[in-house]
Design a protein around this motif. Structure first.
Motif, mmCIF file in Angstrom:
data_model
loop_
_atom_site.group_PDB
_atom_site.id
_atom_site.type_symbol
_atom_site.label_atom_id
_atom_site.label_comp_id
_atom_site.label_asym_id
_atom_site.label_seq_id
_atom_site.Cartn_x
_atom_site.Cartn_y
_atom_site.Cartn_z
ATOM 1 N N ALA A 122 -7.997 3.690 -38.876
ATOM 2 C CA ALA A 122 -7.522 4.628 -37.843
ATOM 3 C C ALA A 122 -6.019 4.448 -37.644
ATOM 4 C CB ALA A 122 -8.263 4.365 -36.533
ATOM 5 N N LEU A 123 -5.253 5.494 -37.980
ATOM 6 C CA LEU A 123 -3.788 5.438 -37.854
ATOM 7 C C LEU A 123 -3.383 5.888 -36.454
ATOM 8 C CD1 LEU A 123 -2.814 7.016 -41.309
ATOM 9 C CD2 LEU A 123 -2.902 4.577 -40.710
ATOM 10 N N ASP A 124 -3.626 5.025 -35.465
ATOM 11 C CA ASP A 124 -3.291 5.391 -34.086
ATOM 12 C C ASP A 124 -1.856 4.981 -33.790
ATOM 13 O OD1 ASP A 124 -5.790 6.564 -33.509
ATOM 14 O OD2 ASP A 124 -6.652 4.574 -33.288
ATOM 15 N N PHE A 125 -0.905 5.715 -34.365
ATOM 16 C CA PHE A 125 0.524 5.432 -34.188
ATOM 17 C C PHE A 125 1.212 6.657 -33.591
ATOM 18 C CE2 PHE A 125 -0.510 2.735 -37.927
ATOM 19 C CZ PHE A 125 -0.173 1.504 -37.381
ATOM 20 N N LEU A 164 -8.635 0.857 -51.654
ATOM 21 C CA LEU A 164 -9.238 -0.108 -50.729
ATOM 22 C C LEU A 164 -9.752 0.512 -49.437
ATOM 23 C CD1 LEU A 164 -6.656 -3.045 -50.937
ATOM 24 C CD2 LEU A 164 -8.849 -2.836 -52.121
ATOM 25 N N CYS A 165 -9.303 1.719 -49.103
ATOM 26 C CA CYS A 165 -9.699 2.299 -47.813
ATOM 27 C C CYS A 165 -9.383 3.787 -47.769
ATOM 28 C CB CYS A 165 -8.937 1.622 -46.663
ATOM 29 S SG CYS A 165 -7.153 1.906 -46.742
ATOM 30 N N ARG A 166 -9.916 4.430 -46.741
ATOM 31 C CA ARG A 166 -9.527 5.801 -46.404
ATOM 32 C C ARG A 166 -8.729 5.734 -45.103
ATOM 33 N NH1 ARG A 166 -14.700 5.904 -48.777
ATOM 34 N NH2 ARG A 166 -14.913 7.499 -50.378
ATOM 35 N N LEU A 167 -8.168 6.863 -44.678
ATOM 36 C CA LEU A 167 -7.321 6.875 -43.478
ATOM 37 C C LEU A 167 -7.812 7.921 -42.491
ATOM 38 C CD1 LEU A 167 -3.818 6.848 -45.246
ATOM 39 C CD2 LEU A 167 -5.098 4.860 -44.390
ATOM 40 N N LYS A 168 -7.630 7.646 -41.204
ATOM 41 C CA LYS A 168 -7.975 8.633 -40.172
ATOM 42 C C LYS A 168 -6.736 9.016 -39.377
ATOM 43 C CE LYS A 168 -10.134 7.689 -36.062
ATOM 44 N NZ LYS A 168 -9.544 8.456 -34.955
ATOM 45 N N VAL A 169 -6.504 10.323 -39.262
ATOM 46 C CA VAL A 169 -5.411 10.844 -38.432
ATOM 47 C C VAL A 169 -6.051 11.515 -37.228
ATOM 48 C CG1 VAL A 169 -3.528 12.524 -38.309
ATOM 49 C CG2 VAL A 169 -3.874 11.189 -40.401
ATOM 50 N N GLY A 170 -5.681 11.044 -36.036
ATOM 51 C CA GLY A 170 -6.263 11.600 -34.814
ATOM 52 C C GLY A 170 -5.277 12.479 -34.063
ATOM 53 N N LYS A 171 -5.643 12.783 -32.817
ATOM 54 C CA LYS A 171 -4.879 13.782 -32.054
ATOM 55 C C LYS A 171 -3.441 13.358 -31.754
ATOM 56 C CE LYS A 171 -8.495 16.430 -29.870
ATOM 57 N NZ LYS A 171 -9.825 16.146 -29.323
ATOM 58 N N GLU A 172 -3.247 12.077 -31.448
ATOM 59 C CA GLU A 172 -1.888 11.635 -31.082
ATOM 60 C C GLU A 172 -0.936 11.810 -32.268
ATOM 61 O OE1 GLU A 172 -1.396 7.445 -30.474
ATOM 62 O OE2 GLU A 172 0.625 7.666 -29.639
ATOM 63 N N LEU A 173 -1.324 11.218 -33.386
ATOM 64 C CA LEU A 173 -0.443 11.263 -34.558
ATOM 65 C C LEU A 173 -0.267 12.698 -35.058
ATOM 66 C CD1 LEU A 173 1.208 9.681 -36.615
ATOM 67 C CD2 LEU A 173 -0.876 9.331 -37.949
ATOM 68 N N PHE A 174 -1.358 13.468 -35.047
ATOM 69 C CA PHE A 174 -1.247 14.839 -35.545
ATOM 70 C C PHE A 174 -0.335 15.669 -34.646
ATOM 71 C CE2 PHE A 174 -2.426 19.239 -36.213
ATOM 72 C CZ PHE A 174 -2.374 19.317 -37.593
ATOM 73 N N THR A 175 -0.468 15.466 -33.335
ATOM 74 C CA THR A 175 0.340 16.263 -32.407
ATOM 75 C C THR A 175 1.811 15.902 -32.528
ATOM 76 O OG1 THR A 175 -1.562 16.408 -30.951
ATOM 77 C CG2 THR A 175 0.555 16.961 -29.983
ATOM 78 N N ARG A 176 2.083 14.633 -32.844
ATOM 79 C CA ARG A 176 3.490 14.228 -33.009
ATOM 80 C C ARG A 176 4.061 14.585 -34.376
ATOM 81 N NH1 ARG A 176 5.732 11.939 -28.858
ATOM 82 N NH2 ARG A 176 4.420 10.881 -27.331
#
Ligand code: C5P
Length: 237
Positions: free
Chosen positions: A13-16, A33-45
């Motif tokens: 989870a890329l909560d940055f 090694l992994c997948r990534l998740k982009v959530g509302k905070e990062l996407f909105t920024r």
């Protein structure tokens, strides 16, 4: 264009709040090694450009925007997400079967390249009090079960759920239904603000398909080492 997928069930989870912090972390990770998740905070920024950047780095990206609107609007938003090349995206099951079916039809136009479409059931941050306040005469567990059933009827691939709900949903929904679970902590780690946590091994044993893990990896001194440790532990179960 299809690319080799990682066999790891871990979605970081890329909560940055910024592109700079995100890319700093991502450069220490590897798409094998992994997948990534982009959530509302990062996407909105940072918007679609950052999502594309991650896709171009060969990561499978879960776009966690939890769409909930009229069916046509959600379908068009899902189409736009699919055009970004994301691997997975989600809607709110509370939007109803019609909305979910419209979303499924929209993403399936991408054929074999269509992203996985899943739904959020009853958020784990909401409990009995939130159901009561909305005049919904049911329990959180019944609500999760009902919304997961609606999700399956609408032809979606799975749901986001807590690891505690995974055994019940695995039994109810069968083997092919995806269960994507956050609230994961390593045995020796801080819980942060998560109340009920389980280890990666327990979550997989309980029926999870993918594990959403944020701070235990993103805040580690050596994120790649933590990720490899989790992957190794999971390879042994
Ligand atoms: O840092 P941590 O591992 O707690 O991050 C968990 C991620 O999963 C966050 O992006 C959070 O928003 C998400 N999530 C969650 N609980 C839910 C649904 C999503 O923690 N019920």
């Amino acid at each position: 264009m299809s690319r080799p997928q990682t066999t790891s069930p871990v979605i970081v989870a890329l909560d940055f709040p910024s592109e700079q912090e995100t890319i700093q972390l991502v450069e220490r990770l590897d798409p094998s090694l992994c997948r990534l998740k982009v959530g509302k905070e990062l996407f909105t920024r940072c918007g679609p450009a950052l999502v594309k950047q991650l896709v171009d780095k060969d990561f499978d990206v879960f776009l966690d925007l939890k769409y909930h609107d009229i069916p046509n609007t959600v379908a068009r938003a899902c189409e736009a997400a699919a055009d970004l090349g994301v691997w997975m995206l989600n809607v709110h099951a509370l939007g109803g079967e019609k909305m979910m079916s419209a979303a499924r039809e929209a993403v399936s136009r991408n054929g074999t390249e269509a992203p996985l479409l899943i739904a959020v059931t009853w958020l784990t941050s909401s409990g009995q009090a939130e159901l009561d306040a909305r005049g919904l005469n049911t329990t959180p567990q019944q609500m999760v079960s009902r919304l997961a059933g609606m999700t399956q009827n609408a032809g979606l691939a799975g749901v986001v759920c807590s690891a505690q709900e995974a055994p019940m949903l695995r039994e109810q929904m069968g083997e092919d239904f995806l269960l994507v679970t956050p609230g994961i902590r390593l045995a020796d780690a801080e819980k942060d603000d998560q109340c009920r946590v389980v280890t990666p091994e327990k979550a997989m044993q309980d029926g999870s398909s993918y594990l959403v893990i944020g701070r235990p990896i993103t805040q580690a001194d050596d994120p790649c080492q933590v990720l490899q440790r989790i992957n190794n532990d999971l390879a042994n179960i």
